[in-house]
Write a protein that holds these residues in place. Structure first.
Motif, PDB file in Angstrom:
ATOM      1  N   GLY A  86      68.054  76.622  37.981  1.00 24.94           N
ATOM      2  CA  GLY A  86      66.807  77.162  38.511  1.00 24.94           C
ATOM      3  C   GLY A  86      66.137  78.192  37.644  1.00 24.94           C
ATOM      4  N   LEU A  87      66.738  78.550  36.513  1.00 27.66           N
ATOM      5  CA  LEU A  87      66.136  79.577  35.659  1.00 27.66           C
ATOM      6  C   LEU A  87      64.699  79.194  35.311  1.00 27.66           C
ATOM      7  CD1 LEU A  87      66.494  82.140  33.863  1.00 27.66           C
ATOM      8  CD2 LEU A  87      67.165  80.579  32.018  1.00 27.66           C
ATOM      9  N   GLY A  88      63.795  80.186  35.438  1.00 25.98           N
ATOM     10  CA  GLY A  88      62.401  79.978  35.043  1.00 25.98           C
ATOM     11  C   GLY A  88      61.624  79.011  35.916  1.00 25.98           C
ATOM     12  N   THR A  89      60.693  78.327  35.305  1.00 28.14           N
ATOM     13  CA  THR A  89      60.658  78.103  33.878  1.00 28.14           C
ATOM     14  C   THR A  89      60.231  79.297  33.037  1.00 28.14           C
ATOM     15  OG1 THR A  89      58.365  77.316  34.085  1.00 28.14           O
ATOM     16  CG2 THR A  89      60.110  75.666  34.216  1.00 28.14           C
ATOM     17  N   ILE A  90      59.557  80.275  33.638  1.00 34.04           N
ATOM     18  CA  ILE A  90      59.268  81.497  32.919  1.00 34.04           C
ATOM     19  C   ILE A  90      60.007  82.635  33.609  1.00 34.04           C
ATOM     20  CG2 ILE A  90      57.055  80.840  31.896  1.00 34.04           C
ATOM     21  CD1 ILE A  90      55.644  82.059  34.291  1.00 34.04           C
ATOM     22  N   PHE A  91      60.463  83.599  32.828  1.00 37.66           N
ATOM     23  CA  PHE A  91      61.321  84.631  33.390  1.00 37.66           C
ATOM     24  C   PHE A  91      61.354  85.844  32.464  1.00 37.66           C
ATOM     25  CE2 PHE A  91      64.882  83.833  30.452  1.00 37.66           C
ATOM     26  CZ  PHE A  91      64.586  82.551  30.004  1.00 37.66           C
ATOM     27  N   TYR A 268      64.734  88.138  42.140  1.00 39.20           N
ATOM     28  CA  TYR A 268      65.175  86.768  41.817  1.00 39.20           C
ATOM     29  C   TYR A 268      63.974  85.908  41.426  1.00 39.20           C
ATOM     30  CZ  TYR A 268      70.184  86.590  42.965  1.00 39.20           C
ATOM     31  OH  TYR A 268      71.552  86.728  42.939  1.00 39.20           O
ATOM     32  N   ASN A 269      62.912  86.030  42.211  1.00 40.22           N
ATOM     33  CA  ASN A 269      61.763  85.152  42.008  1.00 40.22           C
ATOM     34  C   ASN A 269      60.975  85.526  40.745  1.00 40.22           C
ATOM     35  OD1 ASN A 269      58.552  84.719  42.898  1.00 40.22           O
ATOM     36  ND2 ASN A 269      59.899  82.982  43.258  1.00 40.22           N
ATOM     37  N   GLN A 270      60.651  86.808  40.609  1.00 42.92           N
ATOM     38  CA  GLN A 270      59.776  87.218  39.514  1.00 42.92           C
ATOM     39  C   GLN A 270      60.520  87.441  38.203  1.00 42.92           C
ATOM     40  OE1 GLN A 270      56.277  87.634  39.383  1.00 42.92           O
ATOM     41  NE2 GLN A 270      56.470  86.377  41.215  1.00 42.92           N
ATOM     42  N   ASP A 271      61.710  88.016  38.272  1.00 46.53           N
ATOM     43  CA  ASP A 271      62.431  88.363  37.044  1.00 46.53           C
ATOM     44  C   ASP A 271      63.182  87.161  36.458  1.00 46.53           C
ATOM     45  OD1 ASP A 271      61.555  90.792  37.957  1.00 46.53           O
ATOM     46  OD2 ASP A 271      63.539  91.699  38.153  1.00 46.53           O
ATOM     47  N   ILE A 272      63.744  86.324  37.353  1.00 46.18           N
ATOM     48  CA  ILE A 272      64.588  85.224  36.870  1.00 46.18           C
ATOM     49  C   ILE A 272      63.944  83.861  37.109  1.00 46.18           C
ATOM     50  CG2 ILE A 272      66.942  84.301  36.891  1.00 46.18           C
ATOM     51  CD1 ILE A 272      67.905  86.870  38.154  1.00 46.18           C
ATOM     52  N   GLY A 273      62.992  83.810  38.024  1.00 42.79           N
ATOM     53  CA  GLY A 273      62.355  82.530  38.319  1.00 42.79           C
ATOM     54  C   GLY A 273      63.113  81.702  39.325  1.00 42.79           C
ATOM     55  N   ILE A 274      63.869  82.372  40.204  1.00 46.05           N
ATOM     56  CA  ILE A 274      64.672  81.682  41.210  1.00 46.05           C
ATOM     57  C   ILE A 274      63.978  81.788  42.564  1.00 46.05           C
ATOM     58  CG2 ILE A 274      66.915  81.567  42.361  1.00 46.05           C
ATOM     59  CD1 ILE A 274      67.045  80.855  39.435  1.00 46.05           C
ATOM     60  N   THR A 275      63.620  80.658  43.144  1.00 48.13           N
ATOM     61  CA  THR A 275      62.990  80.679  44.454  1.00 48.13           C
ATOM     62  C   THR A 275      64.034  80.906  45.542  1.00 48.13           C
ATOM     63  OG1 THR A 275      63.145  78.270  44.569  1.00 48.13           O
ATOM     64  CG2 THR A 275      61.076  79.202  43.765  1.00 48.13           C
ATOM     65  N   ASN A 276      63.586  81.472  46.658  1.00 49.41           N
ATOM     66  CA  ASN A 276      64.486  81.774  47.762  1.00 49.41           C
ATOM     67  C   ASN A 276      63.696  81.767  49.059  1.00 49.41           C
ATOM     68  OD1 ASN A 276      63.454  84.682  48.100  1.00 49.41           O
ATOM     69  ND2 ASN A 276      64.085  84.644  45.931  1.00 49.41           N
ATOM     70  N   LYS A 277      64.366  82.070  50.162  1.00 48.17           N
ATOM     71  CA  LYS A 277      63.697  81.930  51.462  1.00 48.17           C
ATOM     72  C   LYS A 277      62.539  82.918  51.635  1.00 48.17           C
ATOM     73  CE  LYS A 277      66.756  85.064  54.038  1.00 48.17           C
ATOM     74  NZ  LYS A 277      67.656  85.198  55.202  1.00 48.17           N
ATOM     75  N   ILE A 278      62.600  84.068  50.954  1.00 47.53           N
ATOM     76  CA  ILE A 278      61.516  85.039  51.069  1.00 47.53           C
ATOM     77  C   ILE A 278      60.361  84.673  50.141  1.00 47.53           C
ATOM     78  CG2 ILE A 278      60.916  87.490  50.993  1.00 47.53           C
ATOM     79  CD1 ILE A 278      63.069  86.816  53.036  1.00 47.53           C
TER      80      ILE A 278
END
Length: 457
Positions: A86-91, A268-278
């Protein structure tokens, strides 16, 4: 015999009732002032002193903390993959620990594997919730790395200009002013964009800061300077994505995030590009780097919750040398300089019947959790909800003296421009201008005493 038994039982009941008293607030002066985090204090002065869990956690809680710790160190890779995809695609980086080195601060660099500085971006105006207005094509945060085959949004360049100053007694110190420029833009950027660099903050004590009652924080605000001491300070109320409501901001350099859950999920979402429930939408959605995969959310709820719990249960290092005469002198000067007007020594967490380790703790964080005008020298000129371009949240000072050991050589302030506590003090302005002047006009012996006190925190 039966009568004697009844009498005995009644006497025992009276004695037990006599011992039952209503729980009372214990005064702060009865606490050991070394216990910066109350019961959540650890006596560890090593380079790992920021990474201890609360003492006395139950077996179950310790296990969840451990799961969060493991997830905090996981390195993500490009999707699809069997492990940590799940990394990125931009991070900005590929794991939490890559920025929060040893659960502390990091390096004020960008674009490297060990960089801990990210850059927020927005354009003039506000969104529907009163927050910063996203820059078209870039969102609210620049991602300066990308997976293979994709293009980073930009390259962040940092340059410093050092200027030497002298205290009245002749001792020299240097202040370096950073300049941030963007190159290699993947697409055109709107005119008038605003940048705000943010260094990864320390992780310890966050659960205790979250447990400070809102009423306590608001009571310390004095937005109109009613007492005439030159210190204002106000709460930053922000939009909380997790609860879809307006809440008191507590976390981040401008107190622009309401809860640890939102803070962790956003990172997680902005720094690593990992989506989550929030934050179930990729940070690249609508841009050319978007992967189009139907794999969201990429992070399991259990992992998100475990990392939140991990962040909430990292203990605070104890103060050192509290009876040292020099430190006592420094503490007195700290108060005389009115530093404590913002860096409040003692606060008490709220009652929490569901999780005792956070409940009713007398803590010594040295913050009021409010945002203050720190003057034009530190301004990013980028509003963030109710915090204007010169306002920053009062940084907690607990653990300050261990920065050099945990994150050598140690960097300070929101962008890591200060390389020592002295430099950090001399960058203060705005509401803190008089405190800076007080420090700068002390004799060298007294300046050293005040620094010694700060290094004991």
């Amino acid at each position: 015999m039966k009568k004697l038994s009844v009498i005995g039982a009644l006497v025992l009941l009276v004695l037990l009732l006599a011992k039952c008293q209503k729980a009372a607030q214990i005064s702060a002066d009865r606490y050991d002032e070394r216990l910066s985090g109350g019961d959540a204090t650890v006596f560890d002065i090593t380079s790992h002193s920021f990474g201890n869990m609360f003492p006395g956690l139950s077996g179950y809680d310790a296990e969840v903390h451990g799961l969060g710790d493991a997830a905090f160190s996981k390195i993500f890779v490009t999707a699809p993959a069997p492990i940590n995809p799940g990394l990125g695609t931009i991070f900005n980086n590929n794991s939490c620990i890559s920025c929060h080195h040893n659960d502390g601060i990091g390096l004020p660099t960008a674009g490297e594997s060990n960089s801990s500085l990210l850059v927020r971006i927005s354009i003039p105006g506000t969104d529907e919730h009163g927050g910063p207005l996203a820059a078209p094509g870039y969102g609210l945060q620049l991602q300066d790395k990308a997976v293979f085959g994709k293009t980073p949004e930009c390259k962040v360049n940092i340059a410093y200009n050092d200027v030497i100053y002298n205290f009245p007694d002749g001792e020299a110190y240097a202040l370096r002013t950073p300049t941030y420029t963007l190159t290699n833009l993947y697409t055109a950027l709107s005119a008038g964009y605003m940048l705000s660099p943010r260094l990864a903050p320390p992780m310890y004590g966050l659960g205790l800061l979250e447990a400070i009652p809102e009423s306590t924080i608001v009571a310390m605000a004095d937005p109109n300077d009613a007492n005439g001491d030159g210190i204002k300070g106000h709460a930053n109320y922000v939009w909380d994505v997790a609860t879809q409501s307006r809440k008191l901001g507590r976390f981040g350099w401008k107190a622009n995030t309401a809860s640890l859950l939102t803070q962790v999920a956003a990172a997680y979402n902005q720094d690593i590009g990992i989506t989550n429930k929030i934050f179930p939408v990729e940070n690249s959605f609508g841009q050319s780097q978007y992967d189009g995969l139907k794999d969201d959310p990429e992070l399991a709820d259990s992992t998100l919750n475990a990392v939140r719990f991990y962040a909430a249960t990292l203990a605070v290092p104890a103060r050192r040398d509290v009876t040292d005469a020099t430190n006592k002198r420094g503490e007195l000067l700290f108060k005389q300089g009115k530093c404590e007007s913002c860096h409040r020594q003692t606060l008490t967490t709220e009652i929490n019947v569901a999780f005792k380790p956070l409940s009713n703790q007398v803590i010594h964080p040295y913050t009021d959790m409010l945002v203050h005008d720190m003057g034009p020298g530190l301004a990013d000129n980028r509003p963030d909800f109710l915090a204007n371009g010169q306002e920053w949240r009062t940084a907690p000072l607990w653990g300050l003296g261990l920065f050099e050991k945990v994150n050598y050589p140690g960097y300070y302030l929101h962008d890591g421009r200060a390389r020592s506590i002295t430099e950090a003090i001399m960058w203060h302005g705005g509401e803190a201008e008089s405190s800076k002047v007080f420090f700068s006009t002390l004799s060298k012996v007294d300046r050293d005493a005040m620094l010694s006190f700060l290094k004991s925190l």
